[in-house]
Motif scaffolding. Structure first.
Motif, short mmCIF file in Angstrom:
data_model
loop_
_atom_site.label_atom_id
_atom_site.label_comp_id
_atom_site.label_asym_id
_atom_site.label_seq_id
_atom_site.Cartn_x
_atom_site.Cartn_y
_atom_site.Cartn_z
N THR A 1 0.86 -1.18 0.00
CA THR A 1 0.00 0.00 0.00
C THR A 1 0.89 1.23 0.00
O THR A 1 2.12 1.13 -0.08
CB THR A 1 -0.94 -0.01 1.22
N THR A 2 0.30 2.41 0.10
CA THR A 2 1.08 3.65 0.17
C THR A 2 1.98 3.59 1.40
O THR A 2 1.50 3.29 2.50
CB THR A 2 0.14 4.86 0.29
N PRO A 3 3.28 3.86 1.26
CA PRO A 3 4.18 3.77 2.41
C PRO A 3 3.78 4.73 3.54
O PRO A 3 3.29 5.83 3.27
CB PRO A 3 5.54 4.18 1.84
N ASP A 4 3.98 4.30 4.80
CA ASP A 4 3.77 5.22 5.92
C ASP A 4 5.02 6.08 6.10
O ASP A 4 5.94 6.04 5.27
CB ASP A 4 3.40 4.44 7.21
N ALA A 5 5.07 6.87 7.19
CA ALA A 5 6.18 7.80 7.39
C ALA A 5 7.53 7.09 7.45
O ALA A 5 8.57 7.67 7.11
CB ALA A 5 5.95 8.60 8.68
N THR A 6 7.54 5.83 7.87
CA THR A 6 8.80 5.09 7.97
C THR A 6 9.13 4.36 6.67
O THR A 6 10.16 3.72 6.55
CB THR A 6 8.73 4.04 9.09
N GLY A 7 8.20 4.43 5.71
CA GLY A 7 8.44 3.73 4.45
C GLY A 7 7.81 2.34 4.39
O GLY A 7 7.87 1.68 3.35
N ALA A 8 7.23 1.89 5.51
CA ALA A 8 6.63 0.55 5.53
C ALA A 8 5.38 0.51 4.66
O ALA A 8 4.50 1.36 4.78
CB ALA A 8 6.29 0.15 6.97
N LYS A 9 5.31 -0.47 3.78
CA LYS A 9 4.18 -0.54 2.85
C LYS A 9 3.65 -1.96 2.66
O LYS A 9 2.74 -2.18 1.86
CB LYS A 9 4.60 0.02 1.49
N ALA B 1 7.06 -5.05 12.11
CA ALA B 1 5.77 -4.37 12.02
C ALA B 1 5.87 -2.92 12.49
O ALA B 1 6.56 -2.62 13.47
CB ALA B 1 4.74 -5.12 12.85
N THR B 2 5.16 -2.03 11.79
CA THR B 2 5.06 -0.64 12.23
C THR B 2 3.64 -0.33 12.68
O THR B 2 3.38 0.73 13.26
CB THR B 2 5.43 0.35 11.10
N ILE C 1 1.49 -5.05 3.57
CA ILE C 1 0.26 -5.21 4.36
C ILE C 1 -0.26 -6.64 4.27
O ILE C 1 -0.18 -7.29 3.22
CB ILE C 1 -0.84 -4.28 3.80
N TRP C 2 -0.80 -7.11 5.42
CA TRP C 2 -1.63 -8.32 5.45
C TRP C 2 -2.92 -7.89 6.13
O TRP C 2 -2.88 -7.29 7.22
CB TRP C 2 -0.99 -9.44 6.28
N GLU C 3 -4.05 -8.16 5.52
CA GLU C 3 -5.32 -7.66 6.05
C GLU C 3 -6.39 -8.74 6.08
O GLU C 3 -6.58 -9.47 5.10
CB GLU C 3 -5.80 -6.48 5.20
N ASP C 4 -7.09 -8.81 7.20
CA ASP C 4 -8.21 -9.73 7.36
C ASP C 4 -9.24 -9.46 6.26
O ASP C 4 -9.54 -8.31 5.97
CB ASP C 4 -8.84 -9.50 8.75
N VAL C 5 -9.80 -10.50 5.66
CA VAL C 5 -10.78 -10.30 4.59
C VAL C 5 -12.20 -10.16 5.13
O VAL C 5 -13.14 -9.98 4.37
CB VAL C 5 -10.77 -11.47 3.57
N ASN C 6 -12.41 -10.22 6.44
CA ASN C 6 -13.78 -10.23 6.96
C ASN C 6 -14.36 -8.84 7.22
O ASN C 6 -15.41 -8.72 7.82
CB ASN C 6 -13.87 -11.12 8.22
N GLY C 7 -13.67 -7.81 6.77
CA GLY C 7 -14.24 -6.48 6.89
C GLY C 7 -13.92 -5.79 8.21
O GLY C 7 -14.30 -4.63 8.41
N SER C 8 -13.21 -6.47 9.10
CA SER C 8 -12.89 -5.89 10.40
C SER C 8 -11.78 -4.84 10.30
O SER C 8 -11.60 -4.03 11.19
CB SER C 8 -12.47 -6.98 11.39
N GLY C 9 -11.02 -4.89 9.23
CA GLY C 9 -9.91 -3.95 9.06
C GLY C 9 -8.65 -4.36 9.78
O GLY C 9 -7.63 -3.67 9.71
N SER C 10 -8.70 -5.49 10.50
CA SER C 10 -7.50 -5.97 11.20
C SER C 10 -6.36 -6.17 10.20
O SER C 10 -6.53 -6.82 9.18
CB SER C 10 -7.81 -7.29 11.91
N HIS C 11 -5.22 -5.56 10.52
CA HIS C 11 -4.09 -5.70 9.59
C HIS C 11 -2.75 -5.51 10.29
O HIS C 11 -2.68 -4.96 11.39
CB HIS C 11 -4.22 -4.71 8.43
N VAL C 12 -1.71 -5.95 9.61
CA VAL C 12 -0.33 -5.66 9.99
C VAL C 12 0.31 -4.91 8.85
O VAL C 12 0.11 -5.26 7.69
CB VAL C 12 0.53 -6.94 10.19
N ARG C 13 1.09 -3.88 9.21
CA ARG C 13 1.91 -3.18 8.22
C ARG C 13 3.36 -3.39 8.65
O ARG C 13 3.68 -3.30 9.85
CB ARG C 13 1.56 -1.70 8.21
#
Ligand SMILES: *[C@@H]1O[C@H](CO)[C@@H](O)[C@H](O)[C@H]1NC(C)=O
Ligand SMILES: *[C@@H]1O[C@H](CO)[C@@H](O)[C@H](O)[C@H]1NC(C)=O
Ligand SMILES: *[C@@H]1O[C@H](CO)[C@@H](O)[C@H](O)[C@H]1NC(C)=O
Ligand SMILES: CC(=O)N[C@H]1CO[C@H](CO)[C@@H](O)[C@@H]1O
Length: 238
Positions: free
Chosen positions: A86-94, A131-132, A96-108
């Motif tokens: 995805t779009t990098p965050d301030a540290t450059g981390a981009k 992880a960031t 992503i792993w995201e739950d498909v159930n709509g909860s938005g749970s993710h790791v960047r």
């Protein structure tokens, strides 16, 4: 099949031990998480590593994103998450792993170190990512992610990135095992019964309301199902 049974039993017995002692096989020292981190989730990915040709560049094939689906089982039955850039965050981390159930749970996360695949250079390297950001139930409290047991996914030969193919994308099939590590807060203390050690970790979550009890319940359920599946498998196969 027999290997899977042994694997499940080993996971049950050794969940509380350090990274080298679980069922993941030998992990290269370069990609070991720090002491105190233990696997919370293991998910099996199927997808592609997508490269774009930059003709004439020093690195002609640039990885633009992985596109993978993560499953609970090695047989790829129950889909639980998607993996992508995805779009990098301030540290450059981009990453992503995201739950498909709509909860938005993710790791960047961002890559921290790599180690060549022990199965040959036709497979993308094994990686540890730091992880960031880590939110929600499935992917909450994750500190590190490992990509291991990779098959495929390597960029095409540099000679294939010709001027005629400048800017074209090639999606290369791969599979991998992603292991999501959480900090147990203890260093190398063996805690054999996963059913009692897991909730202790959940109570350290700095969110003392609703999500905590959900997380605790889920962790207990997860630990119990691991034990039950190991027992079930053992009965079935012995
Ligand atoms: C490939 O495309 C990029 C921009 O899209 C351009 O800067 C570069 O010169 C091109 N390379 C060749 C060999 O045409
Ligand atoms: C997503 O899955 C988690 C379990 O991993 C569950 O607790 C949560 O309620 C689910 N959320 C939605 C929106 O379905
Ligand atoms: C790339 O392709 C060239 C020509 O087809 C071949 O000689 C070379 O060995 C290939 N390199 C790799 C790393 O596969
Ligand atoms: C596992 C881990 O965190 N490895 C390294 C990540 O990157 C930092 C800074 O570059 C190193 O200090 C860690 O050892």
């Amino acid at each position: 099949m027999f290997k899977i049974v042994l694997t499940t039993l080993a996971l049950t017995v050794l969940t509380g031990a350090n990274a080298q002692d679980n069922d993941l096989g030998a992990l290269p020292a370069a990609i070991l998480p720090p002491a105190g981190y233990v696997p919370k989730e293991k998910l099996y990915a199927v997808g592609t590593q997508n490269y774009v040709c930059s003709a004439g560049a020093a690195t002609p094939w640039t990885l633009v994103t992985p596109k993978a689906t993560l499953y609970k089982e090695e047989a790829h039955t129950t889909e639980v998450a998607k993996h992508f850039f995805t779009t990098p965050d301030a540290t450059g981390a981009k990453v992503i792993w995201e739950d498909v159930n709509g909860s938005g749970s993710h790791v960047r996360a961002a890559p921290n170190a790599t180690s060549p695949s022990p199965d040959g250079p036709q497979n993308v390297p094994w990686v540890i990512l730091k992880a960031t950001e880590s939110t929600g139930e499935l992917f909450g409290n994750i500190g590190y992610v490992l990509r291991i047991h990779t098959l495929g996914g390597v960029a095409p030969n540099a000679t294939e990135c010709t001027a005629a193919k400048n800017g074209t994308e090639v999606d290369v099939d791969y599979t991998a095992l992603y292991v999501f590590y959480t900090n147990k807060g203890a260093t190398n203390t063996p805690e054999t019964p996963a059913t009692t050690s897991q909730p202790v970790e959940a109570t350290k979550t700095p969110v003392p309301t609703g999500p905590l009890s959900d997380a605790t319940r889920s962790t207990v359920t997860m630990a119990m199902s691991v034990v039950l599946s190991a027992v079930g498998s053992a009965i079935f196969w012995l």
